[in-house]
Design an enzyme around this catalytic site. Structure first.
Site, short mmCIF file in Angstrom:
data_model
loop_
_atom_site.label_atom_id
_atom_site.label_comp_id
_atom_site.label_asym_id
_atom_site.label_seq_id
_atom_site.Cartn_x
_atom_site.Cartn_y
_atom_site.Cartn_z
N ARG A 35 0.78 -1.23 0.00
CA ARG A 35 0.00 0.00 0.00
C ARG A 35 0.81 1.29 0.00
NH1 ARG A 35 -2.56 -4.03 2.32
NH2 ARG A 35 -4.78 -4.32 1.86
N ILE A 106 4.52 -13.60 4.08
CA ILE A 106 4.57 -14.97 3.60
C ILE A 106 5.95 -15.33 3.07
CG2 ILE A 106 2.10 -15.00 3.05
CD1 ILE A 106 2.83 -14.51 0.11
N HIS A 122 -0.80 -15.38 7.39
CA HIS A 122 -1.23 -15.50 6.01
C HIS A 122 -0.51 -16.61 5.26
CE1 HIS A 122 -2.56 -11.01 6.31
NE2 HIS A 122 -3.47 -11.85 6.79
N ALA A 217 6.72 3.63 8.69
CA ALA A 217 7.05 4.87 7.98
C ALA A 217 5.83 5.76 7.77
CB ALA A 217 7.68 4.52 6.63
#
Length: 248
Positions: A35, A106, A122, A217
């Site tokens: 993202r 993962i 996940h 961040a």
């Protein structure tokens, strides 16, 4: 006192640390997150379908060839190496201070750094199973597969990566163990995650200790509740923190 000095002090005073991490933990190892400005979701114009569509159970079942093209080119990074964050967490586990790493990643870099108490919410690209007979296949075997859609040599079943796709549920045992670890921690370190992916992000609400450190961040919904907020690159910060500590 600098934030990283405070973090080193708190680590030194803690005996039950849990780290909860996301994709930002591995960006300094060369694995893109999802993202951020340079993340996978910002590359949609280059892809035949949005990433969240291609990473769904329905898409996998209906368009396995397109799924594996995307998966191999964007999700697999076998040459990636652990960074300062992964290495420090492994050292903290060895010293007895860190009790668990709860990760949304993962990539297996925590294990590559030496951690063994890793709860992978996940799943992992390093585990792959035939959907018919459950025969195990390694990441190396998946990378070497000649066919676009890898198939089992025993029954020709499709080999599915043991990763949680959209529309799939998280493993209940892993969830339970993660909740248990977080609820018992005296220091919770949260790193490299936007805290917007649920149900994983909601696990931090089970923390009952006094000290929460957030290393990310970009802003998150949890910033105002963290006891210590660090926005510098997590690998570099943890590398410096490790140098301040005398583990043993």
């Amino acid at each position: 006192m600098k934030p990283e000095e405070r973090l080193a002090e708190w680590i030194g005073e803690s005996r039950n640390i849990v780290f909860f991490g996301g994709a930002g933990t591995s960006t300094e190892s060369g694995i893109p997150d999802f993202r951020s400005a340079a993340g996978l979701y910002r590359q949609e114009e280059e892809l035949p379908y949005p990433p969240e569509v291609m990473l769904s159970r329905t898409f996998f079942m209906e368009h396995a060839d397109v799924f594996f093209d995307f998966y191999r080119s964007k999700m697999l990074h076998p040459a990636a190496e652990p960074n300062g964050c992964h290495r420090l967490l492994a050292e903290l586990e060895t010293s007895g201070r860190l009790k668990a790493v709860v990760t949304q990643n993962i990539d297996g870099l925590h294990q590559k750094a030496g951690s063994s108490r890793v709860l992978e919410l996940h799943g992992s690209v390093h585990r792959n199973y035939c959907m018919k007979c459950s025969r195990f296949y390694s990441l190396e075997q998946m990378m070497a597969a000649e066919d676009t859609v890898p198939r089992c040599k025993d029954d020709d079943g499709i080999i599915k990566p043991d990763v949680v796709l959209y529309e799939e549920s998280l493993n209940q045992e892993t969830l339970y163990r993660s909740i248990e670890a977080i609820s018992q921690a005296d220091l919770l370190m949260i790193g490299g995650t936007s805290l917007t992916v649920h149900p994983a992000a909601s696990l931090i609400t089970y923390f009952q200790g006094a000290r929460t450190v957030l290393l990310n961040a970009d802003p998150t919904p949890y910033d105002s509740r963290a006891n210590l907020l660090i926005t510098e690159p997590i690998g570099e910060v943890m590398e410096r923190v490790g140098m301040m500590l005398s583990l043993g």
